[in-house]
Design an enzyme around this catalytic site. Sequence first.
Site, PDB file in Angstrom:
ATOM      1  N   SER A 175       1.516   4.001   5.604  1.00  0.00           N
ATOM      2  CA  SER A 175      -0.348   5.017   4.180  1.00  0.00           C
ATOM      3  C   SER A 175       0.913   5.257   3.757  1.00  0.00           C
ATOM      4  CB  SER A 175      -0.598   5.714   6.121  1.00  0.00           C
ATOM      5  OG  SER A 175      -1.317   6.040   5.093  1.00  0.00           O
ATOM      6  N   ASP A 230     -11.502   0.991   7.105  1.00  0.00           N
ATOM      7  CA  ASP A 230     -10.207   2.106   7.573  1.00  0.00           C
ATOM      8  C   ASP A 230     -10.075   3.010   6.986  1.00  0.00           C
ATOM      9  OD1 ASP A 230      -7.922   3.732   7.253  1.00  0.00           O
ATOM     10  OD2 ASP A 230      -6.278   2.343   6.548  1.00  0.00           O
ATOM     11  N   HIS A 251      -6.756   3.105  11.282  1.00  0.00           N
ATOM     12  CA  HIS A 251      -4.980   3.175   9.814  1.00  0.00           C
ATOM     13  C   HIS A 251      -4.688   2.985  10.893  1.00  0.00           C
ATOM     14  CE1 HIS A 251      -3.729   4.694   7.057  1.00  0.00           C
ATOM     15  NE2 HIS A 251      -3.318   5.833   7.603  1.00  0.00           N
TER      16      HIS A 251
END
Lengths: 303, 279
Positions: free
Chosen positions: B98, B221, B249
């Site tokens: 991320s 996601d 995610h």
Amino acid sequence: MDPVFTPDVFPCGCLVTTLSEQVILRANPYFYQECQQDQIPRQRLSDFLTPASKIVLESFVMPMLLNLGHCEEIQLTILGNSGERLPVLVNAQVQQSAEPLIFWVISSAKQRDKLYQELVDLRNALEEKAERLELLSQTDELTGLLNRRAFINRAQQLLKQADRNQQNCSFLLLDIDYFKQINDIHGHACGDAVLRQLGQLLQTNCREHDVLARIGGEEFAIICMDSPSDSAADFAEKLLRLVSQQPIEGIAVTVSIGVATAGQLSFEQLYKQADLLLYEAKHAGRNRLVAALYPAIPITIES
Amino acid sequence: MPPSNDIFTRNNVTIAGTGKQVLLLAHGFGCNQQMWRFLMPLLSPHFRIVLFDYVGSGASDMQAYNKQRYASLDGYALDIIEICEALDLENVILCGHSVSSIIGLLAAQKIPQRIRAQIMICPSPCFLNLPPDYLGGFAKTDLQELMDLMDKNYIGWAQYLAPLVIGDPDAGQYSAELSDSFCSTNPVTAKNFAKATFFSDYRSLLPLNQHPVLLLQSERDALASLFIGEYMQAHMPQSELQVIEAKGHCLHMTHPQQVADQIHVFSQRLDQTLTQTME
């Protein structure tokens, strides 16, 4: 199963979802009632959440569930059919099997949310107040410079830093000459204006990392880390010249400066040395600086 | 820079695995290095793996926390840079989840000579919707609501009022925090990280990339849509996009095997390219 004891009768949302995408496999009527939404097959839990809650779900809830297998008392917000926001409290547990499932209990947190909002607001207000008080407690009211207490604090930090880097620190103690006469002849308001303007003059001419304060009536202090290119004595000499060059409030103002430079001295020792040197400068006729490197012999520079 | 030992303690650096290729795994917002544990058994026979917690997360040294430094992603990138320098790492594959993909990109630009390639798992250079060209997924009001929601969760979690009582939010009063808590339970550091993560826009960094990059996205996601993966690939030289047949995610936690396979293929291809160049 006992028809009385089923998930349908409990006053909280009960859901079973898949693990990886939280697709709702079973949910009790209370959940849909609470969300004010109709049941549609293959919905995901996140379809019922606000965007912010989706972030909390992905960044906190899912990692917790994947890593620990359970999570408790997470507050999320459900987005109702007509856009209203319903705060809820979520507990969840993972059941490991061929296809792992998550069991969720979702209950209304409307009242609790109100209390929490109050607490958040209160905390923010207090934080702001504390910051303001902190600033006030460090500031000299008249000049806007640091006050004595804040100066001692910062100076001690700087000394520690200098000690770690094996650098010298210099303490400039600066006192307005014949300040009592300025007050007596021109009045206290004029004396205050002189202090303010001198404070400003010093601030404009201090270097980025110098710590400047008004530490007493007509006494200012600067503590700085020594740099080979710009020694504290040179700096003090520049200040001496700047002050005597132009009148302040129409009055010819001069200052005397004691400059103590040392690597090993404590704050108190350094302060004491600067004070002695300032006394020497005054004694030698004022409008001058006396600088000394410890342990060495003092030098006097006349303006 | 602080001495090496201090960096190891500060960032709770752990080193594992056998192999020549160094793989530095950087956790994302909200968690700590424990999020890599499902990948570890799959990667450790083949790589020398460096794990760490950003200052303010996990079991890092809270005394080293500086609100200003960690108010922007550059501060977190500095953690990576300092770890690479303290360990004198060369030829590193940076793998971030991320927001750590972008943190990695920032770091890679500062120390390009130490970095070999980057792997980005569910990355996003900007979470904000900036129509008409870019849809990061969130409106500014959503992200403000996130701060509010985090606040409300922290009341229940830990030390919500402590910074207030003690007065200085930067001071090291958090050292007593439970180090085994999985997600960050520190309201000051987590909210600061959230702001740095979700209110930033690092799209302008993408064209400046100098290393081979593997982008791993999932089919669906909530935080990083396929659009974002495609956008990144289109704007970042030397990047390739692989969409893993999965949703969510946290691919590295839910689908560690697929992620590990991709990492292996990518790393082998880097080696082949190197051999070809040398021939």
